[in-house]
Design a protein around this motif. Structure first.
Motif, PDB file in Angstrom:
ATOM      1  N   ILE A  94       0.833  -1.206   0.000  1.00  0.00           N
ATOM      2  CA  ILE A  94       0.000   0.000   0.000  1.00  0.00           C
ATOM      3  C   ILE A  94       0.868   1.256   0.000  1.00  0.00           C
ATOM      4  O   ILE A  94       0.563   2.234  -0.694  1.00  0.00           O
TER       5      ILE A  94
ATOM      6  N   ILE B  47      -0.537  22.232 -22.050  1.00  0.00           N
ATOM      7  CA  ILE B  47      -1.183  23.554 -22.112  1.00  0.00           C
ATOM      8  C   ILE B  47      -0.198  24.599 -22.634  1.00  0.00           C
ATOM      9  O   ILE B  47      -0.525  25.426 -23.490  1.00  0.00           O
TER      10      ILE B  47
ATOM     11  N   LYS C  87      -8.501  -0.287   1.669  1.00  0.00           N
ATOM     12  CA  LYS C  87      -7.718   0.937   1.511  1.00  0.00           C
ATOM     13  C   LYS C  87      -6.996   0.958   0.156  1.00  0.00           C
ATOM     14  O   LYS C  87      -6.924   1.995  -0.506  1.00  0.00           O
ATOM     15  N   GLN C  88      -6.489  -0.224  -0.199  1.00  0.00           N
ATOM     16  CA  GLN C  88      -5.794  -0.353  -1.488  1.00  0.00           C
ATOM     17  C   GLN C  88      -6.747  -0.020  -2.645  1.00  0.00           C
ATOM     18  O   GLN C  88      -6.387   0.730  -3.565  1.00  0.00           O
TER      19      GLN C  88
ATOM     20  N   LEU D 161      -7.404   3.647  -2.723  1.00  0.00           N
ATOM     21  CA  LEU D 161      -6.271   4.386  -3.317  1.00  0.00           C
ATOM     22  C   LEU D 161      -6.304   4.320  -4.831  1.00  0.00           C
ATOM     23  O   LEU D 161      -6.059   5.322  -5.511  1.00  0.00           O
ATOM     24  N   LYS D 162      -6.639   3.125  -5.352  1.00  0.00           N
ATOM     25  CA  LYS D 162      -6.710   2.951  -6.809  1.00  0.00           C
ATOM     26  C   LYS D 162      -7.806   3.841  -7.382  1.00  0.00           C
ATOM     27  O   LYS D 162      -7.606   4.515  -8.399  1.00  0.00           O
TER      28      LYS D 162
ATOM     29  N   PHE E   9      -6.842   7.510  -7.245  1.00  0.00           N
ATOM     30  CA  PHE E   9      -5.889   7.847  -8.311  1.00  0.00           C
ATOM     31  C   PHE E   9      -6.626   8.044  -9.634  1.00  0.00           C
ATOM     32  O   PHE E   9      -6.387   9.022 -10.357  1.00  0.00           O
TER      33      PHE E   9
ATOM     34  N   LYS F 149      -8.624  11.269  -9.515  1.00  0.00           N
ATOM     35  CA  LYS F 149      -7.735  12.437  -9.542  1.00  0.00           C
ATOM     36  C   LYS F 149      -7.208  12.668 -10.952  1.00  0.00           C
ATOM     37  O   LYS F 149      -7.075  13.818 -11.393  1.00  0.00           O
ATOM     38  N   THR F 150      -6.901  11.554 -11.642  1.00  0.00           N
ATOM     39  CA  THR F 150      -6.423  11.663 -13.025  1.00  0.00           C
ATOM     40  C   THR F 150      -7.497  12.311 -13.891  1.00  0.00           C
ATOM     41  O   THR F 150      -7.202  13.213 -14.702  1.00  0.00           O
TER      42      THR F 150
ATOM     43  N   VAL G 201      -7.663  16.036 -13.064  1.00  0.00           N
ATOM     44  CA  VAL G 201      -6.543  16.800 -13.650  1.00  0.00           C
ATOM     45  C   VAL G 201      -6.768  16.986 -15.152  1.00  0.00           C
ATOM     46  O   VAL G 201      -6.613  18.081 -15.701  1.00  0.00           O
ATOM     47  N   ASN G 202      -7.202  15.894 -15.794  1.00  0.00           N
ATOM     48  CA  ASN G 202      -7.460  15.925 -17.225  1.00  0.00           C
ATOM     49  C   ASN G 202      -8.580  16.924 -17.554  1.00  0.00           C
ATOM     50  O   ASN G 202      -8.471  17.684 -18.521  1.00  0.00           O
TER      51      ASN G 202
ATOM     52  N   SER H 176      -7.342  20.487 -17.134  1.00  0.00           N
ATOM     53  CA  SER H 176      -6.394  20.799 -18.209  1.00  0.00           C
ATOM     54  C   SER H 176      -7.149  21.103 -19.505  1.00  0.00           C
ATOM     55  O   SER H 176      -6.836  22.070 -20.218  1.00  0.00           O
ATOM     56  N   GLU H 177      -8.159  20.250 -19.792  1.00  0.00           N
ATOM     57  CA  GLU H 177      -8.972  20.431 -21.004  1.00  0.00           C
ATOM     58  C   GLU H 177      -9.747  21.751 -20.941  1.00  0.00           C
ATOM     59  O   GLU H 177      -9.855  22.464 -21.936  1.00  0.00           O
TER      60      GLU H 177
ATOM     61  N   LYS I 121      -8.843  24.429 -19.324  1.00  0.00           N
ATOM     62  CA  LYS I 121      -7.875  25.503 -19.518  1.00  0.00           C
ATOM     63  C   LYS I 121      -7.570  25.689 -21.005  1.00  0.00           C
ATOM     64  O   LYS I 121      -7.498  26.815 -21.509  1.00  0.00           O
ATOM     65  N   ARG I 122      -7.404  24.544 -21.682  1.00  0.00           N
ATOM     66  CA  ARG I 122      -7.109  24.590 -23.130  1.00  0.00           C
ATOM     67  C   ARG I 122      -8.273  25.228 -23.889  1.00  0.00           C
ATOM     68  O   ARG I 122      -8.071  26.060 -24.773  1.00  0.00           O
TER      69      ARG I 122
END
Lengths: 182, 174
Positions: free
Chosen positions: A62, A84, B86-87, B90-91, B94, B97-98, B101-102, B105-106, B108-109
């Motif tokens: 973990i 960007i 928990k594992q 976390l997956k 992630f 969150k990806t 972020v994407n 970003s899009e 902003k573009r």
């Protein structure tokens, strides 16, 4: 009264005989019983040790996963920021391209310069929005080729080595693209 | 064993009650009263034993469950389960969150693109407006009004393609 006494004695006797039998059975099977208990304790300890080991391993996993995720996320954020930045640079380059056309071909109608710029931006967006890597590369090549053609033609026109007063190659590329997309 | 004793006592109590009936039928005085009391006491003892056994079993089971719950094996198994969950969390975190972020970003573009489009639209509309003004005197009023309407509409819709088409049309009229 005597009968009752006899019954009580018989009952006590029965109780004692059962107890004796029980004791004999225990004596006979004590070794096996001890062995069984010992094995049970050993198995329980082994299971506990195994669970503890797995728990430690999983906690380690973990922590590794957390670090990996954090690193990957940071990399992804950096990549997005860079994307960007690149996109901004592309837009600036396209603006520059438009200004270059306008300053090179002073007699050129504004519509043509705008069309060229608009087409370049369309190519840029196609490249950016492509999901497939190969498609992305193809659109990037098209954009670079288009920009190179525009700059090359403008340069040749300014140097006076061009035979035409219009960026014909560029217009031809736009026309070809429009036909292909239709 | 306890249940058997309790059942035996219950049957004894019923036998005593039956014998009381028998003695009453035979009209034997004195003894039925004593036997009734004895039967009642036996029945009470039987129910008392049953109740105590029940309580004892419940307490025993509760304690066994409690000790099993706090045992090292169960504790470790719970820990393993917790780590597994928990594992997975976390997956999932992630993954989301990806996506986040994407998405930003899009966004902003697209904002950059919109700002750029707006800037060029402004400059294009300025040129078209200038061209239209210069053509105003040379064109029939209806045609001028039609071109002006197309210009206003395209500008309102922020339609660059339509504006480019209009600009080309104006250039040919020139």
């Amino acid at each position: 009264m005597t009968r009752l006494k006899n019954w009580t004695f018989a009952l006590v006797k029965l109780f004692h005989s059962i107890k004796d039998e029980n004791l004999q059975w225990q004596e006979k099977n004590q070794e096996q019983e001890n062995k069984l208990k010992h094995n049970r304790v050993l198995a329980s300890k082994a299971l506990e040790a195994d669970l503890k080991k797995r728990s430690v391993q999983l906690e380690h996993d973990i922590n590794l996963l957390r670090t990996k995720n954090e690193t990957e996320l940071t990399l992804f954020k950096t990549k997005c920021q860079q994307d960007i930045k690149d996109y901004k640079q592309y837009l600036t380059a396209l603006d520059k391209l438009k200004r270059s056309i306008q300053s090179s071909y002073t007699h050129l109608p504004e519509a043509v310069a705008f069309t060229i710029h608009h087409h370049a931006k369309h190519l840029l967006n196609q490249m950016w929005e492509a999901k497939d890597f190969e498609q992305k590369m193809l659109h990037e090549m098209q954009l670079i080729n288009f920009m190179t053609t525009v700059h090359e033609e403008a340069r040749r026109y300014l140097e006076g080595t061009s035979n035409t007063s219009l960026p014909e190659k560029t217009l031809h590329l736009i026309q070809r693209k429009q036909i292909n997309s239709e | 064993m306890i249940v058997r004793i309790a059942l035996l006592l219950v049957f004894t109590a019923f036998a005593l009650f039956f014998s009381v009936d028998l003695l009453l039928w035979l009209a034997i005085p004195g003894l039925p009263n004593l036997l009734t009391q004895l039967g009642l006491v036996t029945l009470m003892i039987a129910f008392g034993i049953l109740l105590s056994a029940g309580l004892f079993i419940i307490i025993k089971l509760t304690l066994a469950t409690f000790f099993n719950y706090v045992s090292t094996k169960e504790r470790l198994e719970r820990r393993l389960l917790f780590i597994n969950v928990k594992q997975e969390q976390l997956k999932q975190l992630f993954y989301f969150k990806t996506i986040q972020v994407n998405y930003f970003s899009e966004l902003k573009r697209k904002r950059l693109l919109q700002a750029n489009n707006k800037q060029h639209l402004k400059s294009l509309s300025k040129v078209i407006n200038k061209d239209l003004q210069s053509l105003k005197k040379h064109l029939p009023k209806s045609q001028y009004l039609q071109l002006h309407q197309v210009y206003r509409q395209s500008l309102k819709q922020q339609n660059i393609e339509a504006l480019l088409k209009l600009q080309t049309e104006i250039t040919t009229l020139n």
